[in-house]
Design a protein around this motif. Structure first.
Motif, PDB file in Angstrom:
ATOM      1  N   ARG A  77       0.773  -0.960  -0.129  1.00 49.43           N
ATOM      2  CA  ARG A  77       0.060   0.153  -0.177  1.00 49.43           C
ATOM      3  C   ARG A  77       0.793   1.266   0.170  1.00 49.43           C
ATOM      4  N   ILE A  78       0.814   1.999  -0.939  1.00 50.47           N
ATOM      5  CA  ILE A  78       1.574   3.496  -0.932  1.00 50.47           C
ATOM      6  C   ILE A  78       0.363   4.528  -0.626  1.00 50.47           C
ATOM      7  N   THR A  79       0.683   5.300   0.334  1.00 48.75           N
ATOM      8  CA  THR A  79       0.219   6.406   0.663  1.00 48.75           C
ATOM      9  C   THR A  79       0.906   7.658   0.550  1.00 48.75           C
ATOM     10  N   TYR A  80       0.225   8.743   0.220  1.00 47.50           N
ATOM     11  CA  TYR A  80       1.246  10.105   0.029  1.00 47.50           C
ATOM     12  C   TYR A  80       0.607  11.050   1.080  1.00 47.50           C
ATOM     13  N   TRP A  81       1.531  11.805   1.590  1.00 50.71           N
ATOM     14  CA  TRP A  81       1.155  12.862   2.614  1.00 50.71           C
ATOM     15  C   TRP A  81       1.817  14.104   2.525  1.00 50.71           C
ATOM     16  N   GLN A  82       1.125  15.323   2.587  1.00 48.25           N
ATOM     17  CA  GLN A  82       1.545  16.566   2.801  1.00 48.25           C
ATOM     18  C   GLN A  82       1.826  16.902   4.156  1.00 48.25           C
ATOM     19  N   MET A  83       2.808  17.575   4.494  1.00 51.19           N
ATOM     20  CA  MET A  83       3.096  18.187   5.930  1.00 51.19           C
ATOM     21  C   MET A  83       2.624  19.412   6.053  1.00 51.19           C
ATOM     22  N   ARG A  84       1.748  19.619   7.248  1.00 56.42           N
ATOM     23  CA  ARG A  84       1.047  20.904   7.428  1.00 56.42           C
ATOM     24  C   ARG A  84       1.237  21.125   8.727  1.00 56.42           C
ATOM     25  N   ASP A  85       1.962  22.301   8.942  1.00 54.34           N
ATOM     26  CA  ASP A  85       2.422  22.502  10.505  1.00 54.34           C
ATOM     27  C   ASP A  85       2.673  21.262  11.335  1.00 54.34           C
ATOM     28  N   GLY A  86       3.589  20.370  10.643  1.00 52.76           N
ATOM     29  CA  GLY A  86       3.911  19.111  11.649  1.00 52.76           C
ATOM     30  C   GLY A  86       2.940  17.939  11.398  1.00 52.76           C
ATOM     31  N   ILE A  87       1.749  18.240  10.873  1.00 52.50           N
ATOM     32  CA  ILE A  87       0.853  17.112  10.729  1.00 52.50           C
ATOM     33  C   ILE A  87       0.763  16.603   9.315  1.00 52.50           C
ATOM     34  N   ARG A  88       0.525  15.267   9.403  1.00 48.11           N
ATOM     35  CA  ARG A  88       0.558  14.626   7.913  1.00 48.11           C
ATOM     36  C   ARG A  88      -1.094  14.704   7.441  1.00 48.11           C
ATOM     37  N   VAL A  89      -1.064  15.060   6.387  1.00 46.21           N
ATOM     38  CA  VAL A  89      -2.570  15.370   5.478  1.00 46.21           C
ATOM     39  C   VAL A  89      -2.591  14.771   4.232  1.00 46.21           C
ATOM     40  N   CYS A 121       6.073   9.856   1.301  1.00 40.88           N
ATOM     41  CA  CYS A 121       5.254   8.866   0.823  1.00 40.88           C
ATOM     42  C   CYS A 121       5.481   7.513   1.651  1.00 40.88           C
ATOM     43  N   THR A 122       4.556   6.953   1.953  1.00 40.50           N
ATOM     44  CA  THR A 122       4.759   5.703   2.961  1.00 40.50           C
ATOM     45  C   THR A 122       4.487   4.453   2.174  1.00 40.50           C
ATOM     46  N   VAL A 123       5.441   3.611   2.369  1.00 44.37           N
ATOM     47  CA  VAL A 123       5.028   2.151   1.508  1.00 44.37           C
ATOM     48  C   VAL A 123       4.876   1.173   2.771  1.00 44.37           C
ATOM     49  N   GLY A 124       3.700   0.348   2.812  1.00 44.76           N
ATOM     50  CA  GLY A 124       3.353  -0.404   3.651  1.00 44.76           C
ATOM     51  C   GLY A 124       2.650  -1.908   3.398  1.00 44.76           C
ATOM     52  N   PRO A 125       2.504  -2.659   4.174  1.00 51.18           N
ATOM     53  CA  PRO A 125       2.023  -4.234   3.835  1.00 51.18           C
ATOM     54  C   PRO A 125       0.682  -3.681   3.256  1.00 51.18           C
ATOM     55  N   LYS A 155      14.278   5.290  -4.326  1.00 50.65           N
ATOM     56  CA  LYS A 155      14.388   4.267  -3.134  1.00 50.65           C
ATOM     57  C   LYS A 155      13.158   3.816  -3.097  1.00 50.65           C
ATOM     58  N   ARG A 156      11.966   4.406  -2.918  1.00 46.90           N
ATOM     59  CA  ARG A 156      10.685   3.901  -2.924  1.00 46.90           C
ATOM     60  C   ARG A 156      10.347   2.952  -4.103  1.00 46.90           C
ATOM     61  N   PHE A 167      10.893  -4.194  -5.824  1.00 45.39           N
ATOM     62  CA  PHE A 167      11.665  -5.738  -5.178  1.00 45.39           C
ATOM     63  C   PHE A 167      10.218  -6.291  -4.512  1.00 45.39           C
ATOM     64  N   LEU A 168       9.183  -5.435  -3.946  1.00 42.08           N
ATOM     65  CA  LEU A 168       7.873  -6.235  -3.433  1.00 42.08           C
ATOM     66  C   LEU A 168       7.355  -7.023  -4.579  1.00 42.08           C
ATOM     67  N   ALA A 169       7.186  -6.078  -5.728  1.00 46.60           N
ATOM     68  CA  ALA A 169       6.300  -6.886  -6.710  1.00 46.60           C
ATOM     69  C   ALA A 169       7.230  -8.066  -7.219  1.00 46.60           C
ATOM     70  N   ALA A 170       8.498  -8.252  -7.516  1.00 49.51           N
ATOM     71  CA  ALA A 170       9.170  -9.366  -7.832  1.00 49.51           C
ATOM     72  C   ALA A 170       9.011 -10.538  -6.814  1.00 49.51           C
ATOM     73  N   ALA A 171       9.089 -10.046  -5.475  1.00 48.46           N
ATOM     74  CA  ALA A 171       8.970 -11.224  -4.371  1.00 48.46           C
ATOM     75  C   ALA A 171       7.644 -11.562  -4.520  1.00 48.46           C
ATOM     76  N   PHE A 172       6.475 -10.908  -4.641  1.00 50.66           N
ATOM     77  CA  PHE A 172       5.216 -11.165  -4.607  1.00 50.66           C
ATOM     78  C   PHE A 172       5.072 -12.412  -5.788  1.00 50.66           C
ATOM     79  N   ASP A 173       5.658 -11.923  -6.920  1.00 50.74           N
ATOM     80  CA  ASP A 173       5.239 -12.965  -8.189  1.00 50.74           C
ATOM     81  C   ASP A 173       6.049 -14.125  -7.800  1.00 50.74           C
ATOM     82  N   ALA A 174       7.312 -13.997  -7.399  1.00 49.63           N
ATOM     83  CA  ALA A 174       8.047 -15.254  -7.075  1.00 49.63           C
ATOM     84  C   ALA A 174       7.239 -16.236  -6.209  1.00 49.63           C
TER      85      ALA A 174
END
Length: 88
Positions: A12-24, A35-39, A58-59, A65-72
């Motif tokens: 799961r890939i989630t995108y965030w903007q930082m507004r006054d130190g808070i993720r939106v 950008c957060t990549v998670g299970p 890097k993301r 890598f995760l796509a290749a591992a999933f396919d394997a």
């Protein structure tokens, strides 16, 4: 409004903007800061990796890598099923 999360079979890939130190939440086409990549299997923060816009390469490498591992893993499971069912 664009989606803020890109759900795939393997992550799961989630995108965030930082507004006054808070993720939106925002979309991939917006001016995201983090950008957060998670299970894909849970919305827990366990196993998540954060990437800044400067480290998008890097993301992309992690997602590839995760796509290749999933396919394997999927191919290995298919071989196991064929063997159990004695399919040539």
């Amino acid at each position: 409004m664009s989606l803020h999360s890109d759900q795939r079979f393997y992550c799961r890939i989630t995108y965030w903007q930082m507004r006054d130190g808070i993720r939106v939440a925002c979309g991939p086409d917006d001016e995201w800061d983090v950008c957060t990549v998670g299970p894909a299997s849970s919305y827990s923060t366990y196993g998540e990796q954060d990437f800044s816009r400067d480290h998008a390469h890097k993301r992309d490498a992690l997602v590839s890598f995760l796509a290749a591992a999933f396919d394997a893993g999927r191919r290995a499971k298919l071989r196991e099923i064929k063997c159990l069912l004695e399919i040539k």
